[in-house]
Design an enzyme around this catalytic site. Structure first.
Site, PDB file in Angstrom:
ATOM      1  N   CYS A 219      17.415  14.664   2.307  1.00 47.59           N
ATOM      2  CA  CYS A 219      16.925  14.196   1.007  1.00 47.59           C
ATOM      3  C   CYS A 219      17.810  13.058   0.537  1.00 47.59           C
ATOM      4  CB  CYS A 219      16.926  15.347   0.003  1.00 47.59           C
ATOM      5  SG  CYS A 219      16.708  14.840  -1.713  1.00 47.59           S
ATOM      6  N   CYS A 222      19.261  13.372  -3.008  1.00 43.02           N
ATOM      7  CA  CYS A 222      20.275  14.440  -3.057  1.00 43.02           C
ATOM      8  C   CYS A 222      21.619  13.921  -2.546  1.00 43.02           C
ATOM      9  CB  CYS A 222      19.834  15.637  -2.219  1.00 43.02           C
ATOM     10  SG  CYS A 222      18.256  16.376  -2.716  1.00 43.02           S
TER      11      CYS A 222
END
Length: 301
Positions: A219, A222
């Site tokens: 991600c 993230c």
């Protein structure tokens, strides 16, 4: 040797906390999230969307290529067999493999960062593959799907968990921090039981605000925000506990995400005295800091 988390969070944090300001709604300052799962009947398949973005066996150390002295922890491998052996030997340690080429200016530019990381991050293995060295390395690049250099692939337990190409030193350091952080004050959670235990520890008078960073292994947003989380875990240690969970680590984590109605990552859950009092979805540094201050009772204008 300095800790991995302390070094990487300094190197990867391109925006200082002192200069962070909440982003206004909309426009180019808007933070990014990775669309991750849709609400559906329990038991349905969950589709994760990737957001745009023991010692290793004895092998030859990299010679030249901008390395010079001090690069002895960057191990050059020359075949698929050597790479596979190094991954098996590393077990659960993070392994970072740079695929480079002798003619690539960008490979030479990023290599000093790789060397610096290898000196500081003693719990991470760093490998180098010169793709144009031989038929064996060219075949290895074909097997791994390498089409451009420098290309970085991250492995844990011999499993490919992340890859990037065309990145700079800040992003490389941030990626190593996200996938290899075991030493910072951020509590690593691996199950619902871990979450419940942490929350229980901070119930009642004297309990701290718990900030739970929920993400995925692969991600981009993230990864982007994680150096900020590490910094905050140190600067706010007196009032706030920071933890993180990767929803795709196991079934227990995924079930927890569904129960918490997490549909985008990164999502930050703010927990006070056992109750979820709020959440923030996104990767904006200023916005995240503002929300944490607000839930700690600090007036944010």
């Amino acid at each position: 040797m300095a800790s991995t988390a302390a070094f990487l969070s300094t190197l990867a944090g391109s925006t200082s906390l002192g200069g962070a300001t909440p982003a206004s709604g909309g426009g180019s300052g808007r933070s990014k999230t990775a669309r991750f799962l849709r609400r559906r009947r329990r038991g349905g398949a969950v589709r994760a969307a990737v957001s745009g973005t023991e010692q290793a066996p004895e092998t030859t150390k990299k010679k030249g290529g901008g390395g010079g002295g001090g690069d002895e922890r960057v191990v050059q491998v020359h075949s698929a067999e050597e790479l596979d052996g190094a991954l098996r030997a590393a077990k659960e340690r993070l392994v970072v493999v740079e695929f480079a080429a002798s003619h690539s200016v960008n490979s030479s530019r990023i290599y000093p960062c790789m060397v610096e990381l290898s000196r500081t991050c003693g719990d991470v293995d760093f490998l180098l593959v010169m793709g144009d060295e031989s038929d064996a390395t060219r075949e290895l690049c074909r097997r791994e799907g390498i089409t451009a250099v420098p290309h970085f692939t991250f492995y844990k337990g011999a499993e490919k968990v992340h890859e990037e190409e065309g990145i700079g030193p800040d992003q490389l350091a941030g990626d190593v921090l996200y996938y290899g952080d075991h030493h910072s004050a951020v509590v690593q959670l691996h199950s619902r039981a871990d979450v419940e235990s942490l929350i229980s520890d901070h119930r009642g008078e004297g309990g701290k605000l718990v900030v739970l960073d929920v993400g995925l292994k692969r991600c981009g947003p993230c990864v982007k925000v994680y150096p900020t989380v590490v910094k905050l875990s140190r600067t706010m240690a007196d009032t706030t506990v920071f933890a993180r969970m990767n929803g795709d680590e196991n079934d227990s984590c995924m079930e927890f995400l569904r129960d918490m109605d997490v549909v985008e990552v990164p999502t930050f859950l703010f927990i006070r005295d056992g109750d979820i009092v709020g959440r923030y979805v996104g990767s904006g540094r200023g916005e995240l800091i503002g929300e944490i201050l607000r839930y700690n009772g600090v007036k944010v204008t």
